[in-house]
Scaffold this motif. Structure first.
Motif, PDB file in Angstrom:
ATOM      1  N   SER A 129     -13.910  -8.407 -56.159  1.00  0.00           N
ATOM      2  CA  SER A 129     -14.177  -6.985 -55.962  1.00  0.00           C
ATOM      3  C   SER A 129     -15.168  -6.715 -54.828  1.00  0.00           C
ATOM      4  N   ILE A 130     -15.887  -7.742 -54.389  1.00  0.00           N
ATOM      5  CA  ILE A 130     -16.896  -7.560 -53.350  1.00  0.00           C
ATOM      6  C   ILE A 130     -16.228  -7.447 -51.984  1.00  0.00           C
ATOM      7  N   ASP A 131     -16.533  -6.389 -51.280  1.00  0.00           N
ATOM      8  CA  ASP A 131     -15.976  -6.170 -49.933  1.00  0.00           C
ATOM      9  C   ASP A 131     -16.843  -6.930 -48.936  1.00  0.00           C
ATOM     10  N   TRP A 132     -16.405  -8.122 -48.579  1.00  0.00           N
ATOM     11  CA  TRP A 132     -17.211  -8.992 -47.723  1.00  0.00           C
ATOM     12  C   TRP A 132     -17.296  -8.490 -46.290  1.00  0.00           C
ATOM     13  N   VAL A 133     -16.322  -7.691 -45.870  1.00  0.00           N
ATOM     14  CA  VAL A 133     -16.400  -7.098 -44.528  1.00  0.00           C
ATOM     15  C   VAL A 133     -17.626  -6.195 -44.438  1.00  0.00           C
ATOM     16  N   SER A 134     -17.820  -5.369 -45.459  1.00  0.00           N
ATOM     17  CA  SER A 134     -18.977  -4.481 -45.481  1.00  0.00           C
ATOM     18  C   SER A 134     -20.277  -5.276 -45.509  1.00  0.00           C
ATOM     19  N   ILE A 135     -20.282  -6.357 -46.300  1.00  0.00           N
ATOM     20  CA  ILE A 135     -21.484  -7.181 -46.442  1.00  0.00           C
ATOM     21  C   ILE A 135     -21.893  -7.766 -45.088  1.00  0.00           C
ATOM     22  N   PHE A 136     -20.950  -8.420 -44.406  1.00  0.00           N
ATOM     23  CA  PHE A 136     -21.286  -9.088 -43.144  1.00  0.00           C
ATOM     24  C   PHE A 136     -21.510  -8.086 -42.008  1.00  0.00           C
TER      25      PHE A 136
END
Length: 422
Positions: free
Chosen positions: A273-280
């Motif tokens: 569920s974690i949006d890794w694009v947003s994170i990075f």
């Protein structure tokens, strides 16, 4: 070539890559951070320091808390109730979403408010059979409006008030920002409903499909729906109380852990569920923002604008120029860093021309809040990027006119509420 000029050239390249999307946005962001390290703008240890930023944990935790609402079917049920109140009209839903976002963000963290409301809005879109791309960006903008209702709405507000105190002037009152914040919210909402919506893309993002699939499977578990709702409510209450021993990111992570432990979603679903694009994307730009500050590139831009003012410029012209400068910097630079850089400069310029600094500092603060035109301008913009299926230019098309709407309102209201000369 001096480091500040070198950084501005690098920033131009980063901006170009963001606009053209020749490479993925997250790659551009992390690549920009690495370039800052290689060029010596920041230390090697600081290159990936953004990944340890507390907001990254806040993002991750709230993605999981939000996902629990989908996997239990609660988001869809809430969405159906909201649709029953506002109807299925795109504009009426937009109005309701922006109002709710603005009201909550006046007292809660903009980032936390976005993370909490985003799953609800996705549920609303699913229930109304509307693409999420038509509502998530208005949500982010509504939350940005609410951030300038109170002194705690967003960190730059407090920084601006402190800058006045340090210079020997009275601070802004708790609701003083609302004098300009509410008119901007009204004008901005009208712009989105009658003009801005035309520039919103109609993207059936993968998130929408996945959410509907989850609803079909798990929409019949009232007990887990109740639990997931209580988890979200608990997280929001803890964030609102601003407890010293429980930070925003701690509240989000605790909520995520409870969601998994109570079976609202599995560990595998939580990770997915974690949006890794947003994170990075967010983490990389933290390091780039740090480089802008350390190289003095931000000060160079500010000095350039100050030099344009000449000898004895009009206070209104000063306020207008600093609004535009701050609104430009905040599209790529941390809003906190921008406020820290420009607010003292605004006070100094106002003192130099013999004007009250409150109007000038307020112009800077509102300009900083206008981070509408890029997905990296503010965390709410970043959070809705993936779920909304947006591209960089979507923010530019919708957000740039909104900046000028806010500019016009500010230049009318600010001199009236905070006169330059008393």
């Amino acid at each position: 070539m001096t480091p500040d000029v070198q950084f501005l050239l690098l920033l131009a390249v980063i901006a170009l890559l963001f606009i053209t999307e020749l490479i993925p946005l997250a790659v551009t962001s992390i690549g920009g951070a690495v370039a800052c390290g290689l060029l010596g703008f920041i230390t090697p240890k600081a290159v990936f320091s953004g990944l340890s930023n507390s907001s990254v944990l806040l993002f991750a935790g709230m993605f999981v808390v939000g996902a629990a609402m989908f996997h239990t079917g609660l988001a869809q049920n809430i969405g159906k109730k909201v649709v029953s109140v506002f109807g299925t009209s795109e504009k009426s839903l937009m109005l309701g979403i922006m109002i709710i976002g603005a009201v909550l963000s006046g007292f809660l963290s903009n980032t936390g408010t976005t993370a909490c409301l985003m799953p609800v809005v996705l549920g609303i879109c699913s229930a109304a059979r509307l693409p999420a791309s038509r509502q998530l960006l208005p949500l982010a903008f509504g939350i940005a409006f609410g951030g300038i209702f109170t002194i705690i709405g967003t960190p730059p507000n407090l920084i601006a008030s402190n800058a006045l105190v340090e210079a020997g002037f009275r601070p802004f009152g708790f609701f003083e920002f609302a004098w300009v914040g509410i008119p901007i919210a009204i004008a901005g909402t009208l712009y989105m409903m009658f003009i801005g919506y035309r520039f919103l893309p109609k993207v059936n993002a993968a998130a929408d499909i996945e959410i509907e699939q989850e609803f079909d499977v798990s929409n019949d578990n009232p007990q887990k729906q109740l639990i997931s709702g209580l988890i979200l409510l608990g997280v929001v209450i803890v964030m609102a109380l601003n407890l010293k021993f429980i930070t925003l990111e701690m509240a989000a992570v605790i909520g995520a852990l409870v969601a998994v432990l109570t079976g609202c979603l599995t560990e595998k679903q939580a990770y997915a569920s974690i949006d890794w694009v947003s994170i990075f994307l967010f983490a990389g730009m933290i390091s780039v923002s740090s480089a802008m500050d350390k190289t003095g590139a931000g000060k160079l831009l500010a000095k350039f604008c100050v030099d344009l003012l000449g000898g004895t410029p009009s206070p209104l012209f000063v306020a207008a120029l600093l609004f535009l400068v701050s609104s430009f910097l905040t599209q790529f630079m941390s809003n906190t860093a921008t406020a820290t850089l420009l607010c003292p400069i605004g006070v100094a310029i106002a003192q130099q021309i013999g004007a009250s600094p409150h109007a000038v500092v307020m112009s800077i603060t509102i300009g900083i809040a206008c981070a509408y035109a890029t997905p990296v301008g503010t965390p709410p913009n970043t959070l809705v990027l993936g779920p909304g299926g947006y591209r960089f230019m979507d923010y530019v098309k919708v957000g740039t006119p909104l900046i000028f709407v806010s500019f016009i309102v500010s230049m009318i209201v600010i001199p009236i509420v905070w006169p330059f000369f008393k």
